[in-house]
Write a protein that holds these residues in place. Structure first.
Motif, mmCIF file in Angstrom:
data_model
loop_
_atom_site.group_PDB
_atom_site.id
_atom_site.type_symbol
_atom_site.label_atom_id
_atom_site.label_comp_id
_atom_site.label_asym_id
_atom_site.label_seq_id
_atom_site.Cartn_x
_atom_site.Cartn_y
_atom_site.Cartn_z
ATOM 1 N N GLY A 109 0.792 -1.224 0.000
ATOM 2 C CA GLY A 109 0.000 0.000 0.000
ATOM 3 C C GLY A 109 0.821 1.268 0.000
ATOM 4 O O GLY A 109 0.273 2.364 0.093
ATOM 5 N N ASN A 110 2.143 1.130 -0.093
ATOM 6 C CA ASN A 110 3.047 2.294 -0.106
ATOM 7 C C ASN A 110 4.006 2.180 -1.284
ATOM 8 O O ASN A 110 5.155 1.736 -1.130
ATOM 9 N N PRO A 111 3.561 2.558 -2.472
ATOM 10 C CA PRO A 111 4.411 2.414 -3.663
ATOM 11 C C PRO A 111 5.670 3.260 -3.616
ATOM 12 O O PRO A 111 6.594 3.021 -4.397
ATOM 13 N N GLN A 112 5.713 4.239 -2.697
ATOM 14 C CA GLN A 112 6.893 5.104 -2.612
ATOM 15 C C GLN A 112 8.033 4.466 -1.821
ATOM 16 O O GLN A 112 9.140 5.002 -1.776
ATOM 17 N N ALA A 113 7.781 3.317 -1.194
ATOM 18 C CA ALA A 113 8.804 2.658 -0.379
ATOM 19 C C ALA A 113 9.790 1.902 -1.270
ATOM 20 O O ALA A 113 9.401 1.163 -2.173
ATOM 21 N N LYS A 114 11.079 2.086 -1.007
ATOM 22 C CA LYS A 114 12.136 1.379 -1.726
ATOM 23 C C LYS A 114 13.127 0.817 -0.705
ATOM 24 O O LYS A 114 13.212 1.297 0.425
ATOM 25 N N VAL A 115 13.887 -0.173 -1.133
ATOM 26 C CA VAL A 115 14.878 -0.804 -0.260
ATOM 27 C C VAL A 115 16.205 -0.877 -0.997
ATOM 28 O O VAL A 115 16.230 -1.219 -2.195
ATOM 29 N N MET A 116 17.293 -0.545 -0.312
ATOM 30 C CA MET A 116 18.603 -0.707 -0.944
ATOM 31 C C MET A 116 19.566 -1.427 -0.005
ATOM 32 O O MET A 116 19.446 -1.357 1.221
ATOM 33 N N PHE A 117 20.515 -2.111 -0.630
ATOM 34 C CA PHE A 117 21.483 -2.913 0.106
ATOM 35 C C PHE A 117 22.818 -2.166 0.177
ATOM 36 O O PHE A 117 23.316 -1.674 -0.836
ATOM 37 N N PRO A 118 23.421 -2.081 1.381
ATOM 38 C CA PRO A 118 24.660 -1.320 1.549
ATOM 39 C C PRO A 118 25.916 -2.148 1.291
ATOM 40 O O PRO A 118 25.931 -3.366 1.482
ATOM 41 N N LEU A 119 26.958 -1.466 0.850
ATOM 42 C CA LEU A 119 28.296 -2.038 0.702
ATOM 43 C C LEU A 119 28.295 -3.283 -0.187
ATOM 44 O O LEU A 119 28.917 -4.290 0.123
ATOM 45 N N VAL A 120 27.570 -3.209 -1.281
ATOM 46 C CA VAL A 120 27.535 -4.313 -2.236
ATOM 47 C C VAL A 120 28.872 -4.365 -2.975
ATOM 48 O O VAL A 120 29.312 -3.368 -3.541
ATOM 49 N N ALA A 121 29.510 -5.533 -2.960
ATOM 50 C CA ALA A 121 30.825 -5.671 -3.586
ATOM 51 C C ALA A 121 30.770 -6.356 -4.938
ATOM 52 O O ALA A 121 31.727 -6.290 -5.706
ATOM 53 N N SER A 122 29.648 -7.035 -5.234
ATOM 54 C CA SER A 122 29.583 -7.804 -6.476
ATOM 55 C C SER A 122 28.142 -7.998 -6.901
ATOM 56 O O SER A 122 27.205 -7.843 -6.106
ATOM 57 N N LEU A 123 27.972 -8.379 -8.143
ATOM 58 C CA LEU A 123 26.647 -8.724 -8.651
ATOM 59 C C LEU A 123 26.104 -9.936 -7.904
ATOM 60 O O LEU A 123 24.899 -10.031 -7.633
ATOM 61 N N ASP A 124 26.994 -10.861 -7.534
ATOM 62 C CA ASP A 124 26.578 -12.060 -6.801
ATOM 63 C C ASP A 124 25.905 -11.686 -5.481
ATOM 64 O O ASP A 124 24.881 -12.279 -5.105
ATOM 65 N N GLU A 125 26.491 -10.707 -4.758
ATOM 66 C CA GLU A 125 25.931 -10.308 -3.470
ATOM 67 C C GLU A 125 24.554 -9.680 -3.649
ATOM 68 O O GLU A 125 23.638 -9.966 -2.865
ATOM 69 N N PHE A 126 24.415 -8.826 -4.642
ATOM 70 C CA PHE A 126 23.096 -8.224 -4.870
ATOM 71 C C PHE A 126 22.069 -9.295 -5.189
ATOM 72 O O PHE A 126 20.950 -9.277 -4.667
ATOM 73 N N GLN A 127 22.425 -10.233 -6.046
ATOM 74 C CA GLN A 127 21.482 -11.286 -6.417
ATOM 75 C C GLN A 127 21.120 -12.159 -5.232
ATOM 76 O O GLN A 127 19.961 -12.578 -5.085
ATOM 77 N N ALA A 128 22.093 -12.421 -4.337
ATOM 78 C CA ALA A 128 21.813 -13.220 -3.145
ATOM 79 C C ALA A 128 20.814 -12.504 -2.244
ATOM 80 O O ALA A 128 19.887 -13.120 -1.698
ATOM 81 N N ALA A 129 20.991 -11.190 -2.078
ATOM 82 C CA ALA A 129 20.069 -10.412 -1.250
ATOM 83 C C ALA A 129 18.684 -10.348 -1.898
ATOM 84 O O ALA A 129 17.657 -10.492 -1.221
ATOM 85 N N ARG A 130 18.648 -10.144 -3.204
ATOM 86 C CA ARG A 130 17.365 -10.094 -3.919
ATOM 87 C C ARG A 130 16.636 -11.437 -3.838
ATOM 88 O O ARG A 130 15.419 -11.487 -3.634
ATOM 89 N N ASP A 131 17.400 -12.525 -3.969
ATOM 90 C CA ASP A 131 16.795 -13.857 -3.878
ATOM 91 C C ASP A 131 16.184 -14.097 -2.502
ATOM 92 O O ASP A 131 15.104 -14.690 -2.378
ATOM 93 N N LEU A 132 16.872 -13.617 -1.461
ATOM 94 C CA LEU A 132 16.339 -13.793 -0.109
ATOM 95 C C LEU A 132 15.056 -12.981 0.067
ATOM 96 O O LEU A 132 14.113 -13.417 0.735
#
Length: 312
Positions: free
Chosen positions: A123-146
């Protein structure tokens, strides 16, 4: 806020605690570009529950009344520790178990936060989430998968939720190099200049002995910022900047000149930044940025900046 020649610039606020929202609203921040979710963890004596986190995130979204809010997931480690969750002694904590590494190493803690964020985003389309200190594409994908696993769990449980836009905070040299791939995979990018400068130049930003080497106008910093913005533009993804650099009046023309249109900073810096932006000619800023990117020495950039000092 608009430049002298009409280019629109979004001014967002950085927040540590819900209690700071009133200040952000009083200076007419257009949203929250960085909500540091670790501070409610730090001021407590135990981990907040999923429900407590959910209620806190909902409160922020409700008070911002439809304005964008970017929640950064836990940035624990470095100079931020939890008294109730002792970690092994680290000789170099800023290079140790910190931020996204901490979260991925402790998936139950991470999942609890992600579930709370997905619930708050409903109900809050303005909400976004970001991951800090990402070192690689692998880390971002792991966080997104979780995050996707958390969404599947919530749906099975019949709990209302929504997958928000998921972004990457660019703070490491490796992330700068991988910016094209990260921009293609993520929904948005945010440049964390405080840590980016620290890691690019190998200068501890908390150490007074080496403060002179912490140079935001270093050619490597300027070119890295340009590389990130170009990667975001090529991928068609939004990019913002948060950190002290966004409130530096001498550097603002450069930031606008390379194409940044969204700046997030401490709330108290917003009025001065607005006044400075109104003095800047966007077309001229682009030319100045191009000139600064051509310099190979830090002192050349510093000398050039002196010729561009803002009018008082």
């Amino acid at each position: 806020t608009r430049t002298k020649d009409g280019a629109e610039i979004q001014r967002l606020a950085n927040l540590n605690l819900v209690s700071e929202l009133d200040v952000a609203l009083s200076v007419k921040a257009k949203g929250i570009g960085l909500y540091r979710t670790e501070f409610p963890f730090i001021v407590r004596s135990t981990f907040p529950t999923e429900e407590e986190q959910y209620l806190g995130y909902r409160r922020v979204l409700e008070q911002m009344q439809g304005r964008p809010v970017v929640f950064r997931t836990l940035d624990i480690g470095g100079d931020k520790a939890l008294s109730y969750f002792p970690v092994q002694h680290e000789s170099n904590p800023f290079l140790g178990l910190r931020a996204l590494r901490f979260s991925l190493r402790n998936p139950q803690i991470f999942k609890q936060q992600l579930r709370a964020l997905l619930r708050a985003a409903h109900g809050n389309p303005q909400a976004k989430v970001m991951f800090p200190l990402v070192a690689s594409l692998d880390e971002f994908q792991a966080a997104r998968d979780l995050a996707r696993i958390c969404q599947e769990e919530l749906q099975r449980e019949g709990v209302p939720n929504r997958m928000p836009d998921l972004g990457v905070m660019i703070e490491l040299p490796s992330a700068v190099v991988m910016a094209p791939e990260l921009a293609a995979a993520a929904d948005f990018l945010s440049i964390g200049t405080n840590d980016l400068i620290q890691y690019l130049l190998a200068v501890d930003r908390t150490n007074d002995e080496v403060a002179a080497w912490f140079a935001p106008h270093h050619p490597a910093v300027l070119r890295s910022l340009m590389r990130i913005v170009e990667a975001a533009e090529k991928a068609g993804k939004p990019v913002s900047l948060c950190g002290n650099l966004g409130a530096d009046p001498a550097m603002l023309p450069f930031l606008l000149g390379i194409g940044l249109r969204t700046l997030s900073m401490d709330s108290m810096a917003i009025p001065a930044v607005q006044r400075r932006i109104e003095q800047i000619d966007y077309g001229q800023a682009r030319l100045q940025a191009r000139r600064m990117l051509a310099f190979g020495r830090t002192d050349e950039v510093a000398d050039y900046l002196k010729t561009l000092e803002a009018p008082r």
